[in-house]
Design a protein around this motif. Structure first.
Motif, mmCIF file in Angstrom:
data_model
loop_
_atom_site.group_PDB
_atom_site.id
_atom_site.type_symbol
_atom_site.label_atom_id
_atom_site.label_comp_id
_atom_site.label_asym_id
_atom_site.label_seq_id
_atom_site.Cartn_x
_atom_site.Cartn_y
_atom_site.Cartn_z
ATOM 1 N N ARG A 181 0.854 -1.190 0.000
ATOM 2 C CA ARG A 181 0.000 0.000 0.000
ATOM 3 C C ARG A 181 0.889 1.238 0.000
ATOM 4 O O ARG A 181 1.573 1.519 0.989
ATOM 5 C CB ARG A 181 -0.915 -0.005 1.226
ATOM 6 C CG ARG A 181 -1.969 -1.108 1.188
ATOM 7 C CD ARG A 181 -2.919 -0.982 2.367
ATOM 8 N NE ARG A 181 -3.988 -1.965 2.286
ATOM 9 C CZ ARG A 181 -5.119 -1.777 1.626
ATOM 10 N NH1 ARG A 181 -5.317 -0.646 0.972
ATOM 11 N NH2 ARG A 181 -6.060 -2.716 1.598
ATOM 12 N N LEU A 182 0.886 1.952 -1.087
ATOM 13 C CA LEU A 182 1.713 3.146 -1.215
ATOM 14 C C LEU A 182 0.936 4.355 -0.714
ATOM 15 O O LEU A 182 -0.229 4.546 -1.078
ATOM 16 C CB LEU A 182 2.126 3.354 -2.670
ATOM 17 C CG LEU A 182 2.881 2.188 -3.337
ATOM 18 C CD1 LEU A 182 3.137 2.488 -4.795
ATOM 19 C CD2 LEU A 182 4.185 1.910 -2.610
ATOM 20 N N ASP A 183 1.578 5.150 0.123
ATOM 21 C CA ASP A 183 0.971 6.364 0.661
ATOM 22 C C ASP A 183 1.106 7.474 -0.376
ATOM 23 O O ASP A 183 2.210 7.954 -0.645
ATOM 24 C CB ASP A 183 1.662 6.754 1.969
ATOM 25 C CG ASP A 183 0.979 7.918 2.674
ATOM 26 O OD1 ASP A 183 0.177 8.620 2.024
ATOM 27 O OD2 ASP A 183 1.260 8.132 3.861
ATOM 28 N N ALA A 184 -0.009 7.892 -0.972
ATOM 29 C CA ALA A 184 0.026 8.888 -2.048
ATOM 30 C C ALA A 184 0.661 10.196 -1.592
ATOM 31 O O ALA A 184 1.332 10.880 -2.384
ATOM 32 C CB ALA A 184 -1.390 9.138 -2.574
ATOM 33 N N GLU A 185 0.484 10.554 -0.331
ATOM 34 C CA GLU A 185 1.039 11.814 0.161
ATOM 35 C C GLU A 185 2.551 11.756 0.336
ATOM 36 O O GLU A 185 3.209 12.802 0.404
ATOM 37 C CB GLU A 185 0.378 12.192 1.493
ATOM 38 C CG GLU A 185 -1.117 12.473 1.367
ATOM 39 C CD GLU A 185 -1.727 12.888 2.688
ATOM 40 O OE1 GLU A 185 -0.986 12.866 3.704
ATOM 41 O OE2 GLU A 185 -2.919 13.222 2.712
ATOM 42 N N ARG A 186 3.110 10.540 0.404
ATOM 43 C CA ARG A 186 4.553 10.409 0.636
ATOM 44 C C ARG A 186 5.350 10.240 -0.652
ATOM 45 O O ARG A 186 6.572 10.170 -0.606
ATOM 46 C CB ARG A 186 4.826 9.198 1.542
ATOM 47 C CG ARG A 186 4.199 9.304 2.917
ATOM 48 C CD ARG A 186 4.475 8.070 3.758
ATOM 49 N NE ARG A 186 5.888 7.904 4.047
ATOM 50 C CZ ARG A 186 6.392 6.881 4.731
ATOM 51 N NH1 ARG A 186 5.583 5.945 5.190
ATOM 52 N NH2 ARG A 186 7.683 6.784 4.953
ATOM 53 N N LEU A 187 4.688 10.195 -1.801
ATOM 54 C CA LEU A 187 5.406 9.889 -3.043
ATOM 55 C C LEU A 187 6.501 10.896 -3.363
ATOM 56 O O LEU A 187 7.647 10.496 -3.646
ATOM 57 C CB LEU A 187 4.412 9.778 -4.207
ATOM 58 C CG LEU A 187 3.318 8.702 -4.084
ATOM 59 C CD1 LEU A 187 2.531 8.595 -5.380
ATOM 60 C CD2 LEU A 187 3.916 7.354 -3.709
ATOM 61 N N THR A 237 10.055 3.255 0.749
ATOM 62 C CA THR A 237 9.769 4.408 1.610
ATOM 63 C C THR A 237 8.302 4.781 1.544
ATOM 64 O O THR A 237 7.657 5.025 2.570
ATOM 65 C CB THR A 237 10.635 5.609 1.189
ATOM 66 O OG1 THR A 237 12.022 5.243 1.250
ATOM 67 C CG2 THR A 237 10.392 6.797 2.103
ATOM 68 N N ALA A 238 7.736 4.810 0.334
ATOM 69 C CA ALA A 238 6.322 5.157 0.172
ATOM 70 C C ALA A 238 5.407 4.109 0.791
ATOM 71 O O ALA A 238 4.293 4.421 1.217
ATOM 72 C CB ALA A 238 5.993 5.342 -1.306
ATOM 73 N N ALA A 239 5.876 2.861 0.833
ATOM 74 C CA ALA A 239 5.066 1.778 1.394
ATOM 75 C C ALA A 239 5.305 1.579 2.886
ATOM 76 O O ALA A 239 4.616 0.775 3.518
ATOM 77 C CB ALA A 239 5.356 0.472 0.654
ATOM 78 N N GLY A 240 6.297 2.274 3.450
ATOM 79 C CA GLY A 240 6.621 2.079 4.859
ATOM 80 C C GLY A 240 7.150 0.688 5.143
ATOM 81 O O GLY A 240 6.879 0.099 6.191
#
Length: 415
Positions: free
Chosen positions: A209-215, A268-271
């Motif tokens: 699950r990629l965090d759209a805000e962290r891209l 990184t985007a996926a944590g």
């Protein structure tokens, strides 16, 4: 023929056997933390070719089959070793006027099916038993996704599997150009996963699950990390191994560093956890450069020493011991770079905070170094009394260890 009556029907023995086989194949899945499976799905999400290395029979093919089912991707399996080079480079087919139109290279049927589907998982199995000629033909497929005049659509992902040469049937070492196009993952079995799976429940593969805000921040972080390391260590930009065996694994090149950058951004985007990131980075540029990259990432992810000095009472320090020690050393170095009484006092407060929330031995070296930075006109802060006990206790322990080692050495010499 022997027959049985089941549910009011007359069934043959093979019908009953088929029912038993169906029951044996009736399994379910469950979410489960699995670093190697998570690394695989992350690399697939990043659209990078992945090569699973492992001994025969440990479940590489089963993992790929389950991955395709979980992601709802049609699975196309191609056994590389039973194909000719032309099966991957394209079969020459004469047209109406070869002198004018040339001789087109026709793709194999499995490639056509993938293009028609628009998506899928292409599984290149038994890669280490493919001859050097077949490996050479695979170069364009793996990197450019081209087979003859056909280009695979973006929705197709490529995963391969191989056995080490020592356990492969008539195995070959992987060529350096082909190896450098893959993310290499060492696939091992987990006894608990195997037992639970044989009991009917296997781990479920899911895309991260990629965090759209962290891209944007993830891309910036990855670029700074890779560029920072290669600026400091230019010898790591390209380092071709000296042996054929090592050439067939992960090693650093501009291509593999580009893959590493992409994987760091996705992780990184996926944590993703450090274990997952370690598998991916070391599987792309090799163990040595990969460990240097991980150390660089650790340093980048440490708290800013200036922020800690500005509010030492509420300083949030890393939990992991090595990262906490690096953070404390960074605080002391910041005071050394720009020394004044207020910053010196704040650094002592940070060390006290570390003493209260972690292992006391981690503050010994930073406290000793910080004490050496004191100038004559600076009063000794009250906080130093709390740290003195921890420093003295550590020194006593060191002296005790030294005495025990000295006694042991004397006894050994006297024998």
């Amino acid at each position: 023929m022997t027959a049985f009556i089941l549910d009011g029907r007359l069934d043959s023995q093979l019908d009953v056997a088929d029912r038993l086989l169906s029951l044996l194949q009736d399994t379910t899945t469950e979410p489960r933390t699995d670093a190697q499976l998570e690394a695989l799905t992350l690399a697939v999400a990043a659209d990078l070719p992945v090569l699973l290395w492992g001994e025969p029979g440990i479940g590489k093919t089963s993992a790929l089959t389950q991955l395709a089912e979980s992601l709802d991707l049609p699975l196309t399996t191609v056994i590389a070793s039973v194909h000719e080079p032309s099966d991957f480079s394209g079969l020459p087919v004469l047209g109406d006027d070869p002198a004018v139109q040339g001789v087109p290279l026709a793709p194999p049927d499995w490639a056509v099916r993938l293009v028609r589907a628009g998506r899928g998982l292409l599984f290149l199995d038994e890669l280490s038993t493919a001859t050097p000629a077949v490996q050479a033909a695979l170069l364009r497929l793996v990197l450019e996704r081209r087979i003859g005049s056909l280009r695979l659509p973006p929705g197709v992902r490529i995963v391969a599997a191989a056995n080490p040469r020592s356990s492969a049937a008539d195995g070959w070492e992987l060529s350096a150009p082909l190896a450098n196009r893959f993310v290499h993952l060492q696939w091992t079995h987990d006894q608990e996963v195997v037992v639970r799976g044989l009991g009917g429940t296997w781990p479920r593969a899911t895309l991260p699950r990629l965090d759209a805000e962290r891209l944007p921040d993830a891309v910036d972080f990855a670029r700074r990390a890779v560029c920072g390391l290669l600026t400091a260590r230019p010898a790591l930009v390209h380092r071709l191994p000296g042996t054929e065996t090592r050439k067939g694994g992960a090693w650093p090149s501009p291509r593999s560093w580009d893959m590493t950058l992409r994987l760091i951004a996705f992780a990184t985007a996926a944590g993703a956890s450090r274990d997952v990131l370690s598998l991916l980075v070391r599987g792309t540029v090799g163990d040595g450069p990969g460990l240097e990259m991980l150390a660089c990432l650790d340093r980048m992810d440490l708290p800013d020493p200036e922020l800690l000095l500005s509010d030492p009472e509420n300083a949030e320090l890393p939990e992991r011991g090595d990262r906490r020690q690096a953070t404390l050393e960074g605080v002391v170095e910041a005071v050394r770079t720009r020394p004044d009484k207020a910053r010196w006092d704040a650094a002592w407060a940070v060390l006290v905070r570390a003493l209260d929330s972690g292992a006391p031995d981690l503050v010994v070296v930073p406290a000793t170094t910080l004490a050496s930075l004191r100038q004559e006109e600076w009063d000794v802060p009250a906080a130093i009394d709390r740290l003195a006990g921890a420093v003295e206790l550590s020194r006593r322990a060191d002296r005790s260890v030294a005495r025990v080692s000295e006694v042991a050495g004397t006894a050994k010499a006297g024998r």
